[in-house]
Motif scaffolding. Structure first.
Motif, mmCIF file in Angstrom:
data_model
loop_
_atom_site.group_PDB
_atom_site.id
_atom_site.type_symbol
_atom_site.label_atom_id
_atom_site.label_comp_id
_atom_site.label_asym_id
_atom_site.label_seq_id
_atom_site.Cartn_x
_atom_site.Cartn_y
_atom_site.Cartn_z
ATOM 1 N N ARG A 93 49.746 7.062 -13.507
ATOM 2 C CA ARG A 93 49.109 6.335 -14.609
ATOM 3 C C ARG A 93 49.812 6.472 -15.959
ATOM 4 N N TYR A 105 48.619 4.005 -5.608
ATOM 5 C CA TYR A 105 47.314 3.779 -6.225
ATOM 6 C C TYR A 105 46.242 4.609 -5.514
ATOM 7 N N GLU A 142 39.988 3.384 -7.477
ATOM 8 C CA GLU A 142 39.705 3.316 -8.917
ATOM 9 C C GLU A 142 38.587 4.267 -9.314
ATOM 10 N N TYR A 169 36.821 -1.423 -11.423
ATOM 11 C CA TYR A 169 37.884 -2.087 -10.665
ATOM 12 C C TYR A 169 38.718 -3.023 -11.516
ATOM 13 N N ASN A 189 42.315 1.807 -13.671
ATOM 14 C CA ASN A 189 43.086 1.943 -12.438
ATOM 15 C C ASN A 189 43.069 3.374 -11.922
ATOM 16 N N GLY A 190 42.018 4.120 -12.281
ATOM 17 C CA GLY A 190 41.870 5.477 -11.791
ATOM 18 C C GLY A 190 42.456 6.509 -12.729
#
Lengths: 397, 446
Positions: free
Chosen positions: A249, B113, B116, B325, B329-330
């Motif tokens: 991130r 990824y 989320e 969501y 994005n987490g």
């Protein structure tokens, strides 16, 4: 919220994938759907993050809150690496936890009383965040569009660049290049037109350049390569697809000092306020990784990972070409945009999934302009991509 | 052109893939454009942002601190202003983050990824450990990059057409995010309040808990306990009243429990969900920041119970899920690995020691103020001391303390009109710094 249609696209794909796996527990499902990176992050980058993590246990190395706009060194490195000679300074850079999050913060900045334009097809977060923010009207099922959004069709007929002479004026224009999902990258000439269009209409371009490193020739990697862009554009991008930071991130947004609202107030000042109130900075560990990404060794390593995915892309492009399909994208982005004329993209998605156990993304998930297309993402281990190509050949020979 | 020298990167030649080709002619045009900024877009400024007064409180404090440093470069400045943790994170936690970082370089360990709403193991640990015995499901836990970010996402969820109530004084982000999303009217200079927001005064006269009999109904009630800035931890009885109030009025409580780990009292609940009926009226937001020193690492969570419904019966959790969501994005996978280690038995034990260290700091500060005859609230269930200077303006007290002792605090007024006459002193700091601050304050106010 009530206006939003169905689920966000990618969780929907994930749901279908999960259902498929339940149905065929022994199938080797290959995911070329969501654009998720698969290759390990180069050690020069992860060791910097390991080091920063460790230093947080030491008196000398511990740090608490960082500046909401990002650590100074990282902002400076971003400015000098990507925006040298463009007059973009460290103070114009806002480090974030990724482009998707930045898009929503930009929407908070603009508020509900602005109109927006998006490419059609486009990454769903622009439209969905706009709906959430209250900028749109109701969803019109017959045309698959939300009221009050200007959809700028991008198709093979117009070289995937909108015919600006037919586009209504809006306050904000979301523009992604290289494009997700079509893979098309705008030329210098096209971007010059876009900047002129924005200038004439008094609009702000939100330029998403998350795939810029995938560009294969000398077309622009940043909107700020275009003269006059600093007065009309914001650029948002991410380490996700360069450094495999999809889970780590980290990204950034550039808001030039020269960008002003209609009353002359600098947009950057309001964005700074949003960032200080609605955000608390990207993780310091991720930022340490970002800084390592921008070292000479880190840049070289990122280049290698990007090249790997580009080689994957070429394999997929060649496969569909050899099968006689009309194939777009794939040259400047890790996405291949395959045309299935006359067919519903969800049907093609389902057929491919059912018969080859490959997950792709149906083009209509990106807007009505995506109907008749399938997006195949090129992220994957080489073996999986080769296997996928084999299966495509079997299905469509 | 502006060039930046970087200690780590001075000799970089950006790789060919990155370096843009600037045609000589266009470079000149760019330079010309730089000197002449006369283009304004025709995009109207967001009127909600126009409503915001001044800068956000903490950057404002940081500015004054910087000015002071320039004025007195030789004096050692002590920062008891912004509540920023200072003690290193225990090894058992950072080593799991080291491990996760290293794993990302391996084929088996690499992850892209994440979900989320957070990694399942962490969601489960939060549900099982933090909410032990309270029936919170892992599916109701949404992992985030911190409470300040969650508050804004909750505001996105709620939208502009709801009314909000906040404690007065309170953490500024509730009001500011409310203004930004469009829930507030204009700021009124005379009262120091935004129109259309219900301010629930919390002062010594009402035991630092709002008088709910005089509080107007609002859709949403922001409630922070243990409280920032007053340090008051609401009692079980008080929270029962609050839940009943929310139930009667059909309101949603957004309960900020970021300081729950500092509670000493047995009678002060650590979660709103300890109160029967809370699952149908409350959302809880919390954070690893003050719990584990994660202020820079960035990790927190929000619990949205399945039973919480909008007026039309639609589950709030479904809409919050959609916000998460679309707009998020987490949290960083590395931070999440750290979070999981925090909630292991060894992690909890190690964290407890750091928290006790800060609580001991708080005790030193409370004792100092009491010795000086000043009324000091808080400090027992939170890392903040809320000191009363009757008849004084809080910015004046802030200025005086800064000028004469070189100690940064936070003027109570920054937390709302109910903070006037108070100054917040934070208990985060190395022990010797706290002791030094205590000495200087004693000298000033003796």
């Amino acid at each position: 919220m009530a206006k939003l249609q169905a689920g966000y696209l990618f969780p929907e794909i994930a749901r279908r994938r999960a259902a498929h796996i339940l149905k065929y527990p022994d199938a080797q499902v290959i995911s070329l759907g969501i654009g998720d990176t698969t290759e390990p992050i180069p050690e020069v980058i992860t060791s910097a993050m390991a080091q920063r993590s460790h230093s947080l246990s030491t008196l000398e190395g511990y740090s608490g809150y960082g500046a909401e706009q990002g650590e100074k060194k990282l902002r400076a490195a971003i400015a000098s690496t990507f925006y040298a000679d463009m007059g973009i300074e460290e103070s114009d850079i806002f480090v974030s936890d990724g482009a998707k999050c930045d898009i929503s913060r930009l929407q908070l900045l603009f508020g509900s009383n602005v109109t927006m334009a998006v490419q059609d097809p486009s990454y769903p977060a622009y439209v969905d965040s706009s709906v959430i923010m209250g900028q749109t009207g109701q969803f019109q099922k017959d045309i698959e569009k939300y009221g009050n959004i200007e959809y700028m069709r991008c198709s093979p007929e117009n070289g995937f660049f909108p015919d600006l002479s037919t586009i209504q004026k809006t306050d904000i224009i979301f523009f992604c290049s290289p494009n997700n999902p079509t893979g098309s990258a705008a030329t210098r000439e096209q971007l010059t037109q876009l900047v002129r269009f924005a200038k004439e209409n008094g609009s702000i371009i939100v330029y998403d350049s998350a795939y810029a490193m995938y560009i294969s020739d000398d077309r622009p990697r940043s909107i700020f390569e275009i003269p006059g862009a600093k007065e009309v554009a914001i650029e948002t991008t991410s380490f996700s697809k360069y450094a495999g930071f999809t889970g780590v991130r980290l990204g950034w947004t550039v808001v030039p000092k020269e960008l002003l609202f209609s009353d002359g107030f600098p947009v950057a000042k309001d964005f700074n306020r949003i960032v200080c109130t609605c955000f608390n900075g990207a993780s310091n560990i991720a930022q340490a990784g970002g800084l390592a990404c921008l070292s000479p060794e880190g840049l070289k390593a990122m280049h290698e990972v990007v090249s790997f995915y580009k080689d994957n892309t070429k394999l997929i492009v060649d496969t569909f070409n050899s099968l006689g399909f009309k194939v777009y994208g794939g040259e400047h982005a890790p996405y291949v945009w395959v045309h299935f004329p006359g067919r519903s993209s969800w049907d093609v998605f389902a057929e491919i999934l059912e018969k080859t156990h490959i997950v792709t993304t149906p083009g209509s998930g990106f807007g009505p302009g995506g109907e008749g297309f399938i997006r195949v993402s090129a992220f994957g281990h080489r073996g999986n991509v080769l296997e996928a190509c084999k299966r495509f050949k079997l299905l469509y020979k | 052109m502006y060039q930046v020298q970087l200690s780590a990167c001075t000799s970089i030649r950006p790789s060919v893939m990155l370096k843009p080709r600037m045609v000589q002619q266009s470079r000149e045009v760019v330079q010309k454009e730089q000197r002449r900024v006369d283009h304004r877009t025709r995009v109207p400024r967001n009127e909600n942002l126009e409503k915001l007064r001044n800068g956000y409180l903490f950057p404002e404090i940081a500015m004054r601190e910087a000015e002071h440093l320039q004025k007195y470069p030789n004096f050692k400045l002590i920062n008891l202003g912004i509540g920023d943790t200072t003690e290193p994170i225990p090894d058992i936690i950072t080593s799991s983050m080291v491990e996760q970082a290293q794993a990302l370089s391996t084929l088996e360990g690499y992850r892209g990824y994440g979900p989320e709403h957070g990694n399942k193991a962490l969601r489960k640990a939060i549900a099982d450990v933090v909410y032990k015995g309270l029936k919170v499901k892992d599916t109701e836990v949404f992992v985030s990059d911190g409470a300040q970010c969650d508050i804004s996402r909750l505001q996105l969820l709620l939208g502009s057409n709801v009314t909000i109530a906040v404690q007065d004084p309170s953490f500024p982000a509730y009001i500011y995010s409310g203004v930004i999303i469009g829930q507030a009217g204009e700021f009124q200079e005379e009262t120091g309040k935004y129109w259309n927001i219900e301010y629930m005064k919390c002062g010594p006269q009402n035991n630092l808990f709002p008088n709910l009999l005089t509080t107007s109904r609002t859709d949403v009630i922001f409630f922070c306990s243990p409280n920032n800035p007053t340090g008051h931890a609401a009692s079980r009885n008080q929270l029962e009243q609050l839940v009943e109030f929310a139930r009667k009025n059909g309101s949603i409580i957004i309960y900020d429990s970021a300081y729950a780990a500092y509670i000493s009292d047995d009678n002060s609940p650590r979660s709103i969900f300890e109160i029967p009926g809370a699952r149908e009226v409350a959302i809880e937001v919390s954070s690893f920041s003050k719990f584990a020193g994660f202020t820079g690492v960035r990790l927190g969570w929000t619990v949205v119970p399945e039973e919480l419904l909008f007026a039309n019966g639609f589950p709030v959790i479904k809409d919050f899920n959609r916000i998460v969501y679309t707009c998020f994005n987490g949290a960083s996978s590395i931070a999440q690995a750290g979070g999981l280690a925090c909630l292991s038995p060894e992690g909890l034990m190690a964290i407890r020691q750091v928290i006790d260290y800060y609580k001991e700091n708080a005790k030193i500060l409370i004792d100092t103020f009491e010795l000086l005859g000043l009324k000091a609230y808080g400090g027992k269930n939170a890392p903040y001391i809320w000191v009363h200077f009757p008849g004084s303006r809080s910015w004046d007290v802030f200025d005086e303390i800064l000028e004469k002792t070189h100690v940064v605090t936070v003027p109570g007024r920054g937390f709302g009109p109910g903070g006037e006459e108070y100054v917040r002193v934070s208990a985060f700091g190395h022990r010797e710094i706290i002791l030094e601050a205590s000495k200087r304050l004693k000298n000033l106010y003796r």
